[in-house]
Design an enzyme around this catalytic site. Structure first.
Site, PDB file in Angstrom:
ATOM      1  N   HIS A   1     -12.080  -5.330   8.320  1.00 34.23           N
ATOM      2  CA  HIS A   1     -12.822  -5.068   7.083  1.00 34.23           C
ATOM      3  C   HIS A   1     -14.046  -4.208   7.362  1.00 34.23           C
ATOM      4  O   HIS A   1     -15.000  -4.222   6.599  1.00 34.23           O
ATOM      5  CB  HIS A   1     -13.256  -6.373   6.404  1.00 34.23           C
ATOM      6  CG  HIS A   1     -12.109  -7.166   5.865  1.00 34.23           C
ATOM      7  ND1 HIS A   1     -11.406  -8.044   6.632  1.00 34.23           N
ATOM      8  CD2 HIS A   1     -11.532  -7.186   4.646  1.00 34.23           C
ATOM      9  CE1 HIS A   1     -10.447  -8.592   5.911  1.00 34.23           C
ATOM     10  NE2 HIS A   1     -10.490  -8.084   4.698  1.00 34.23           N
TER      11      HIS A   1
ATOM     12  N   GLU B   1       0.806  -1.230   0.000  1.00 31.86           N
ATOM     13  CA  GLU B   1       0.000   0.000   0.000  1.00 31.86           C
ATOM     14  C   GLU B   1       0.835   1.273   0.000  1.00 31.86           C
ATOM     15  O   GLU B   1       0.486   2.258  -0.668  1.00 31.86           O
ATOM     16  CB  GLU B   1      -0.956   0.006   1.205  1.00 31.86           C
ATOM     17  CG  GLU B   1      -2.133  -0.947   1.083  1.00 31.86           C
ATOM     18  CD  GLU B   1      -1.742  -2.405   1.315  1.00 31.86           C
ATOM     19  OE1 GLU B   1      -0.620  -2.651   1.796  1.00 31.86           O
ATOM     20  OE2 GLU B   1      -2.555  -3.300   1.025  1.00 31.86           O
TER      21      GLU B   1
END
Ligand SMILES: Cc1ncc(C[n+]2csc(CCOP(=O)(O)OP(=O)(O)O)c2C)c(N)n1
Ligand SMILES: [Mg+2]
Length: 830
Positions: free
Chosen positions: A619, A552
Site C-alpha cells: 500500500h 483489475e
C-alpha cells in the site's frame, strides 16, 4: 451421378435427380430438412461463402510458400477455421465489433474488410495504409483491424460499419477489451442521455464478438472476462475455435476435461439465475453453424445475454504457423482425422449432397479461388516492391557516381554488388548501402557526399513516418495541445480536504458529459475508498458510477473497449500497487492502439489510481519505472495534490488520448483551496513546475516526494543551502521544454528524487535531463539520485522512514554535494 438443378433464390431448393422416384423423394426430404435450417439464405450466398472460404484457404497455402521462399518473415493463417467464420459473418451486423485473434482472415474477408491483396501486403509488411489498412505493415500477418477514425482523428460513424478492434498477439489479450466493447452496448441501452449518440450505438443493439483459440482459454484473463460478462450481462458472444491444440500441446494439458464448454457449465443460466448461454457446434457443419449463430445472436442482441459458442472439431491443415511443422507432434491418426474433417472439404460435401451446387460449379469456384489468390499475391508483391524502388534506384545511381570516381571505385563496386545481390531487397538494404557509402566518403567534401547526405536525411524522415509515427495522437485533440487554465481563487475560496476538491470536480464532470462514466472496486456505493466519488452514484445513478468485482485487468479492459466505442471511461485501480494485475493489458493493448493502427483507432481511457506513500509492502508502492517503461503511448501523470489531479483529468477529458493519473495516497485529507473554476482548470502535459526557487542545487521530484523535498529545503535553508525544487508532474512525457535543464544551467548541481527503486524513474529523469536536454554541459558536480531502498517498504512509521527517502536523506545528499565544492563552509557532518 447425374443431377439437374432447378434452383430458386429461396429455399427449399427444388432439385431433380435422375434416379428412381423413390430415391428422389427420399433425398429431397432429407435435403429439405437440412435446407430449411438456412431459411433466409440464398443459394448465391452459400456459393459466395464457399468462394470466400476457398479463396481464404488458397491465400493461407500461398502465404506459407511466400515465407519459405524468403519473401516474408513469418506467417500464421486461418486455414482450417474457414467455415465457422463464414457463419459468424452472416450474423455480424453494422455497428457490431470483433475482438479476435490471428485465425480470423476468413471472417474479415466475409465482412468485406480484408482483400487477399491486403492479406499479402500485411504478410510482406508493406508500410502503407492504402495497401495494408489494418496496421500499415506494423503488425505480423493476420492481425486485423478496421479504421474507426478519419484522417483528422475524428470518429467515423461506427454504427454504419462493421468494426474490428485491432488484434494483438498475446493469447487471450483480446478478452479484456472485448468485455468493454460489449459493456458499451449496455451503457448505450440503459442510459437515456446517450440515445443521441447514434454514431456510436443504436439503443445498445451492437454485439461484441470475441474469438479465441481453445488453448488460449487457459489464460486467467479469459475466465476473468467471462465471469465479468456473466455478472454484467453484456452482449458479448465468444466463439472458441477448438482445434484441440495450442501449438504442439494437446488439449489434455490445457483444459480440464479437455473441453471449455464442460468447464464453463456452471456459468449457464438457470430458471432463476442469469449467466452465460453455451452453445456447442462442430466447426465443419455449415448449416448447423448458421443455425447456432442465428440463435446465439438473437439472444445476445435482444436480451444482452453473454454467449459462449464452443466450435469443436476444427483443424490446422498446415500446422500452427510457418515456424514449425505439425507432423513433429501430431500422431498419424490425428493428421488423418484432420484431413477427413477439414471444414472446407466438409462444406463441399454438404453442398453436393444437399444439391446446392454441382461438382462442376464447385470446381469452377475452386479454380476461381486459386486465380484470385495468385493474382492478389502478384499485385501485393509488385506494390510492395514498387514502393521503395525510387529510393533503391536513387541509391544505385549515386553509388554509380561513386564507382566512376577513381578514389573510391572499388569500394563502391563492392557496395553495389552487395546491394544487387539481395534476392529480395527491402528498404533497410538501401539504407545500409547509403550508410556504407557515407562511411567511404567520410573524408570527402564533394558533391557526391552531399547528395548521399540529402538522400539519407530524406529517407530517414520518410521512414520515421512509416515505422515510428503515431505513438500518441496526432489529431487536433492531442492532449499536448490543451492549453493551461489556471485555478482562480477569491477571498471566499474555501479550504477543503483534497478528496472534497475531487468530489467537486467529478460532480461537475458527470453533469457536463454523459459519455463519462466511472467503474472500479468500491467506487459506487461508498464513492471509492478515499471518497473522491462520494455521493455521486446517488446523484447520477448506478449506470454512471459503478462498483465492479475485484478484477483489475478486466476493469482496465472494460475501459479500453468502451473508450474504443466513443465513451469516456474513468476506470479506477484501487491502489497503484494493484496496477500490476492490469499492466499487461495496459502495455500490450492500450499503449499500442494508436501506434499499431497508425492512427486508425483510439481509446481515450483515464486510469485513476492512488499511490506513493502510505503503509507497508502493498500500500505504499511507487513502481514508476515499471510503469513508464511499459506504457509509452499513454500519459503518466503524477499530480502532487488534488487540484492538480483535477486539472490533469480535465486535460485528458478534453483530449482524445489515454492517461494514468496517480493521486497521492496521503493527500486526501490535506487542505486545499477550492478553485472557483474547478471544472475548467487544466494542467498542461509535459510541463514541470518550479515550486521553490533556489540557486545552489536543482532537485527534481514528483508526487508525494514534493512535500518531503520542500521539508528538506527548509532544513537546508537553515544551514545556508538554497535549493530549487521542481515538480515534474508529468513523467510521460517529461519536461518537454527543458525547464529542468535551464534550472541546472543556473545551479550547476542536480538531484533526482523519488520513491521508486534505485536506478528506476530517477534514472529515467536523469537521462532526459543530461542526455536529451544536454544538461551534462552545466554540471559542476556529480549528478545524484535519491530513491527508496530496492526492497518494498516496511510497515508503519519506522518502516517508512527506513525504507523510503525522508527529508533527512534529501538533506544529507544535498549537503554532501555542497560540502564537496565548499568544505570550509559546509564541513562534513558524518
Ligand atoms: C501470452 C502468450 N503466451 C504465449 C504465446 C505464444 N503462442 C502463440 S499462439 C499459441 C497457441 C495458441 O493456441 P490456441 O489458443 O488453441 O489457438 P490456435 O493457434 O490453436 O488457433 C501460443 C502458445 C503468445 N502469443 N502469447
Ligand atoms: Mg488451438
Amino acid at each position: 451421378m447425374q443431377y439437374i438443378y432447378i434452383c430458386t433464390n429461396t429455399p427449399p431448393f427444388k432439385v431433380l435427380v435422375l434416379e428412381t422416384v423413390a430415391t428422389v423423394l427420399k433425398k429431397n426430404t432429407e435435403k429439405n430438412l437440412k435446407l430449411n435450417l438456412l431459411e433466409g439464405l440464398t443459394r448465391e450466398q452459400v456459393l459466395e461463402d464457399y468462394l470466400t472460404g476457398c479463396e481464404s484457404r488458397q491465400i493461407s497455402l500461398l502465404g506459407r510458400k511466400e515465407v519459405f521462399a524468403g519473401k516474408a518473415k513469418f506467417g500464421i493463417f486461418g486455414d482450417g477455421k474457414e467455415v465457422p467464420q463464414l457463419a459468424m459473418a452472416r450474423v455480424f451486423e453494422k455497428g457490431d465489433f470483433r475482438s479476435g485473434y490471428y485465425r480470423d482472415q476468413t471472417f474479415m474477408m466475409a465482412i468485406g474488410h480484408l482483400t487477399s491483396q491486403e492479406f499479402f501486403a500485411q504478410l510482406y509488411a508493406h508500410p502503407s495504409l492504402k495497401n495494408e489498412p489494418s496496421s500499415a505493415g506494423r503488425q505480423m500477418s493476420c492481425h486485423f483491424s478496421t479504421r474507426f477514425l478519419d484522417e483528422n482523428g475524428d470518429w467515423t460513424r461506427l454504427t454504419d460499419s462493421k468494426n474490428s478492434a485491432s488484434d494483438i498477439s498475446p493469447t487471450a489479450a483480446q478478452m479484456p477489451r472485448l468485455l468493454g466493447l460489449a459493456y458499451a452496448s449496455k451503457l448505450f441501452r440503459n442510459n437515456p442521455e446517450l440515445k443521441k449518440y447514434d454514431n456510436f450505438s443504436i439503443n445498445g443493439n451492437e454485439i461484441a464478438f470475441g474469438t479465441i483459440g481453445n488453448a488460449s482459454t487457459s489464460e486467467g484473463v479469459f475466465f476473468e472476462a467471462m465471469n465479468a460478462a456473466g455478472v454484467l450481462q453484456v452482449p458479448m458472444l465468444v466463439s472458441v475455435w477448438d482445434d484441440e491444440f495450442g501449438i504442439s500441446v494437446p488439449k489434455e494439458y490445457h483444459t480440464t476435461k479437455g473441453s471449455i464448454s464442460e468447464v464453463m457449465k456452471g456459468f449457464e443460466p438457470t430458471a432463476d439465475e442469469k449467466g452465460i448461454k453455451i452453445f456447442i457446434v462442430n466447426g465443419w457443419d455449415y448449416p448447423a453453424l448458421i443455425e447456432t449463430y442465428r440463435k446465439a445472436v438473437e439472444l445476445c442482441r435482444t436480451q444482452h445475454v453473454p454467449v459462449l459458442l464452443h466450435v469443436k472439431e476444427l483443424t490446422q491443415p498446415q500446422g500452427h504457423s510457418t515456424s514449425g511443422s505439425h507432423e513433429r507432434y501430431k500422431t498419424k491418426e490425428r493428421l488423418q482425422w484432420e484431413k477427413e474433417n477439414d471444414c472446407m472439404p466438409k462444406m463441399r460435401e454438404w453442398m453436393l449432397s444437399s444439391g446446392i451446387a454441382s461438382e462442376n460449379e464447385l470446381a469452377e469456384i475452386e479454380v476461381k479461388a486459386v486465380e484470385l489468390a495468385k493474382n492478389a499475391r502478384s499485385l501485393a508483391w509488385k506494390a510492395f516492391n514498387e514502393d521503395f524502388k525510387a529510393d533503391f534506384d536513387m541509391a544505385i545511381s549515386l553509388i554509380d557516381l561513386g564507382v566512376q570516381n577513381a578514389d573510391y571505385s572499388s569500394e563502391f563496386e563492392a557496395i553495389k554488388a552487395h546491394l544487387k545481390s539481395e534476392q529480395f531487397p527491402v528498404r533497410s538494404d538501401t539504407l545500409k548501402a547509403i550508410n556504407k557509402s557515407l562511411r567511404v566518403l567520410r573524408h570527402s567534401t564533394g558533391d557526391l557526399k552531399e547528395q548521399f547526405v540529402t538522400l539519407r536525411k530524406t529517407i530517414d524522415a520518410e521512414n520515421f513516418e512509416r515505422y515510428n509515427s503515431n505513438l500518441y495522437s496526432r489529431s487536433p485533440y492531442s492532449a499536448m495541445k490543451i492549453d493551461e487554465v489556471l485555478p482562480v481563487y477569491s477571498s471566499e475560496s474555501q479550504a477543503l480536504d483534497g478528496r472534497e476538491i475531487l468530489q467537486a470536480f467529478f460532480d461537475k464532470t458527470f453533469a457536463a458529459n454523459p459519455l463519462v462514466f466511472a467503474i472500479g472496486e468500491d467506487v459506487g456505493k461508498i464513492g471509492d475508498v478515499n471518497q473522491g466519488f462520494a455521493g455521486l452514484q446517488e446523484k447520477y445513478g448506478e449506470i454512471r458510477i459503478t462498483d465492479t468485482g475485484i478484477r483489475e485487468c478486466t476493469i482496465a479492459g472494460q475501459g479500453i473497449g468502451a473508450a474504443m466505442r466513443g465513451m469516456r471511461p474513468i476506470v479506477e485501480i484501487q491502489y497503484l500497487d494493484y496496477l500490476m494485475y492490469a499492466i499487461q493489458i495496459l502495455t500490450d493493448d492500450l499503449a499500442t492502439i494508436q501506434y499499431r493502427t497508425k492512427g486508425g483507432q483510439k481509446a481515450p481511457l483515464i486510469i485513476r489510481t492512488r499511490g506513493h506513500r502510505l503503509e507497508g509492502v502493498w500500500h505504499a508502492g511507487s513502481p514508476l519505472s515499471v510503469i513508464i517503461n511499459s506504457m509509452r503511448g499513454v500519459y503518466v501523470l503524477t499530480p502532487r495534490n488534488m487540484t492538480k489531479a483535477a486539472g490533469f483529468y480535465n486535460t485528458l477529458l478534453q483530449s482524445d488520448e489515454p492517461g494514468l493519473v496517480i493521486e497521492c495516497l496521503n493527500g486526501y485529507r490535506l487542505k486545499e483551496k477550492l478553485p472557483e473554476n474547478i471544472s475548467e482548470i487544466t494542467v498542461p502535459i509535459g510541463i514541470p513546475e518550479v515550486i521553490r526557487d533556489g540557486k545552489d542545487i536543482t532537485i527534481v521530484t514528483y508526487g508525494s516526494m514534493t512535500r518531503i523535498c520542500m521539508d528538506a529545503a527548509n532544513l537546508l535553508s537553515a544551514v545556508g543551502i538554497d535549493v530549487e525544487i521542481i515538480d515534474a508532474q508529468s513523467l510521460l512525457p517529461f519536461d518537454i521544454h527543458g525547464m529542468v535543464g535551464k534550472s541546472l544551467e543556473k545551479t550547476n548541481r542536480i538531484i533526482f528524487a523519488d520513491e521508486d527503486v534505485p536506478g528506476g524513474a530517477t534514472a529515467y529523469m536523469m537521462q532526459q535531463v543530461l542526455e536529451i536536454q544536454g544538461g551534462y554541459k552545466f554540471l559542476d558536480a556529480q549528478p545524484k539520485t535519491i530513491t527508496a531502498h530496492p526492497h518494498r517498504p516496511a510497515y508503519a512509521s519506522d518502516g517508512d522512514y527506513f525504507s523510503k527517502p525522508s527529508a533527512d536523506n534529501v538533506f544529507d545528499v544535498a549537503y554532501a554535494l555542497m560540502s564537496d565544492s565548499n568544505p570550509q563552509m559546509f564541513p562534513s557532518i558524518l
